[in-house]
Scaffold this motif. Structure first.
Motif, short mmCIF file in Angstrom:
data_model
loop_
_atom_site.label_atom_id
_atom_site.label_comp_id
_atom_site.label_asym_id
_atom_site.label_seq_id
_atom_site.Cartn_x
_atom_site.Cartn_y
_atom_site.Cartn_z
N HIS A 78 0.83 -1.21 0.00
CA HIS A 78 0.00 0.00 0.00
C HIS A 78 0.86 1.25 0.00
O HIS A 78 1.67 1.48 0.90
N LYS A 80 -0.22 4.22 0.46
CA LYS A 80 -0.69 5.20 1.43
C LYS A 80 0.33 5.37 2.55
O LYS A 80 0.38 6.39 3.20
N TYR A 209 -10.56 -5.90 2.85
CA TYR A 209 -9.56 -5.43 3.82
C TYR A 209 -10.17 -5.43 5.22
O TYR A 209 -11.24 -4.86 5.42
N THR A 255 -0.02 -5.48 7.44
CA THR A 255 1.25 -5.80 8.09
C THR A 255 1.04 -6.71 9.31
O THR A 255 1.80 -7.63 9.55
N GLN A 271 -2.19 -6.48 0.69
CA GLN A 271 -2.12 -5.03 0.49
C GLN A 271 -1.31 -4.36 1.60
O GLN A 271 -1.45 -3.16 1.83
N ALA A 272 -0.50 -5.10 2.32
CA ALA A 272 0.19 -4.53 3.48
C ALA A 272 1.01 -3.30 3.09
O ALA A 272 1.52 -3.21 1.98
N GLY A 273 1.10 -2.36 4.01
CA GLY A 273 1.84 -1.14 3.71
C GLY A 273 2.88 -0.80 4.76
O GLY A 273 4.05 -0.58 4.45
N SER A 274 2.48 -0.78 6.03
CA SER A 274 3.35 -0.26 7.10
C SER A 274 4.64 -1.05 7.28
O SER A 274 5.61 -0.54 7.84
N TYR A 282 2.50 -0.32 15.74
CA TYR A 282 2.53 -1.69 15.22
C TYR A 282 3.44 -2.59 16.06
O TYR A 282 3.16 -3.77 16.25
C1 LIG Z 1 -7.52 -0.70 2.27
C2 LIG Z 1 -6.23 -0.92 2.98
N1 LIG Z 1 -5.44 -1.93 2.61
C3 LIG Z 1 -4.26 -2.16 3.20
C4 LIG Z 1 -3.79 -1.35 4.24
C5 LIG Z 1 -2.42 -1.61 4.79
O1 LIG Z 1 -2.37 -1.86 6.11
P1 LIG Z 1 -1.03 -1.83 6.96
O2 LIG Z 1 -0.40 -0.49 6.80
O3 LIG Z 1 -1.57 -2.06 8.31
O4 LIG Z 1 -0.17 -2.90 6.45
C6 LIG Z 1 -4.58 -0.30 4.68
C7 LIG Z 1 -4.15 0.54 5.80
O5 LIG Z 1 -4.85 1.33 6.39
C8 LIG Z 1 -5.83 -0.06 4.02
O6 LIG Z 1 -6.62 0.96 4.39
#
Ligand SMILES: Cc1ncc(COP(=O)(O)O)c(C=O)c1O
Length: 412
Positions: A78, A80, A209, A255, A271-274, A282
């Motif tokens: 992700h 974001k 998600y 994550t 879709q992990a991001g952090s 975390y």
């Molecule tokens: C739709 C979606 N997918 C994936 C993630 C990724 O999650 P993380 O950062 O906890 O790995 C988020 C985080 O808010 C999200 O909103």
């Protein structure tokens, strides 16, 4: 346009601006830095500054890549979290299938940075946003959009038809968060059918998600919740298949659940991001090994700050306050390599540092590094990230798409 370090530095005049404002020591003439950041060290950086420990970042990327490979899954990290095309490119080089994005500007930034496949994970209802996604698809980027309501499906279909392109869509399933998406059931199946019938849309599968699962403390409880949530998505995927609808993709996960969701038959991409950065939040959720610290991924992101006031014997002020660290959680920044120091929010520009018994209180001019409470909104406060190999600056990467969606024709 591909944004790289060189074009970023010249387009923003960052090198000149930074060189002019950097100061070390107390001499009247500020030291001058060369234009090439590769000659800089951590000690040269103005504070507050956002730092990335490249060794740790690369180790995190490798851990995730190996996990998904081992389980026949993919990862679409992700954006974001990082909002940084250079990071997205590195993730793709390490095997990621593309980027997940929370906003249309993020989609555009990652595509401009060279990512060939992007998934918009948030709902949209604005025709201007749909038109921009269709334009990107027309330019050769694979654009997937999560769709949880017939209105969004309509909107995308019209935009795609107008641009004479096909937009890829995933049925966006609400598996328990109650935040967006459509709950599993007949209306969800109907929405999938509608999209599959649309001439301008191509149904590819499901997004599900479970944000609720991601930060649950304790592995067992986290596993239970995530299995329940993702189980609903797997069941829905089977329903789609039985109905003869395309369902090759099931995208979800985080994550906190990466080592759970990759073991669930039917989940095809995470879709992990952090995990690329990690944060204080975390690290508190606890690991599968029972350890209170979730240590599968190392904290690679930090903020460098300077002690700018030391007028009291029991506390000092640093130049990193609410504008330097996100303040959305109860957690506070954690001093890296200085366990006895405590951070307290002290206004927009300042943090207050105290020392526990036995720890040395920093002095005026000392520089301290902190792990961030929550990585995504902290990154969103910065224009650039300094990528460090040890103390040496190896690169400076722009953080993009921090601003709101700007329609064509708006004046700024
Ligand atoms: C739709 C979606 N997918 C994936 C993630 C990724 O999650 P993380 O950062 O906890 O790995 C988020 C985080 O808010 C999200 O909103």
């Amino acid at each position: 346009m591909i944004v790289n370090r060189r074009s970023f530095l010249s387009s923003t005049a960052a090198a000149a601006g930074l060189a002019a404002c950097l100061g070390r020591g107390s001499s009247a003439a500020p030291p001058r830095l060369g234009d090439d950041p590769m000659t800089w060290t951590k000690a040269d950086l103005p504070t507050p500054a956002l730092l990335l420990d490249l060794d740790r970042f690369e180790a995190n990327v490798k851990t995730m890549a190996e996990q998904v490979r081992r389980h026949g899954c993919s990862v679409r990290p992700h954006a974001k979290t990082h909002k940084c095309p250079e990071i997205a490119r590195r993730l793709v080089s390490a095997g990621a299938v593309g980027s997940s994005c929370a906003t249309v500007p993020e989609v555009e930034a990652m595509a401009a940075g060279g990512v060939r496949s992007v998934l918009l994970t948030s709902p949209i209802l604005d025709p201007r946003k749909a038109a921009r996604l269709a334009a990107l698809a027309g330019g050769g980027t694979e654009v997937l959009v999560a769709v949880g309501h017939p209105r969004t499906a309509d909107l995308l279909s019209q935009a795609a038809e107008a641009a004479r392109v096909t937009l890829d869509v995933l049925l966006d399933l609400d598996v328990g968060d109650g935040r967006f998406g459509i709950p599993p059931g007949d209306p969800a199946l109907d929405l999938a059918r509608t999209m599959a019938r649309s001439k301008a849309l191509r149904l590819r599968g499901i997004q599900a998600y479970s944000g609720t699962s991601s930060h649950i403390s304790g592995f067992e409880a986290r596993e239970r919740t995530s299995r329940e949530a993702m189980g609903k998505a797997v069941a829905m995927r089977e329903r789609l298949e039985k109905a003869g609808l395309p369902a090759a993709i099931l995208s979800g996960g985080s994550t906190g659940t990466y080592n759970i969701d990759t073991t669930i038959q039917g989940v095809t991409e995470l879709q992990a991001g952090s995990y690329v950065f990690m944060d204080v939040n975390y690290r508190r959720i606890g690991g599968k090994d029972g350890n209170a610290t979730y240590a599968d991924f190392a904290p690679s992101l930090s903020v460098l700050a300077t002690v700018v006031s030391a007028a009291h014997p029991d506390r000092v002020s640093i130049d990193a306050g609410i504008k330097a660290f996100s303040s959305d959680t109860a957690e506070t920044p954690e001093a890296k390599d200085s366990p006895g120091l405590k951070y307290r929010r002290f206004g927009d520009e300042f943090g207050l540092i105290t020392a526990e018994p036995g720890a040395r209180l920093p002095q005026l001019g000392d520089r301290l590094e902190f792990y961030v409470p929550h990585c995504d909104p902290t990154v969103n406060l910065y224009d650039r990230i300094y990528a460090l190999r040890g103390d040496r600056v190896e690169d400076v990467w722009p953080i993009m798409a921090r601003r709101e969606f700007r329609p064509e024709g708006s004046r700024s």
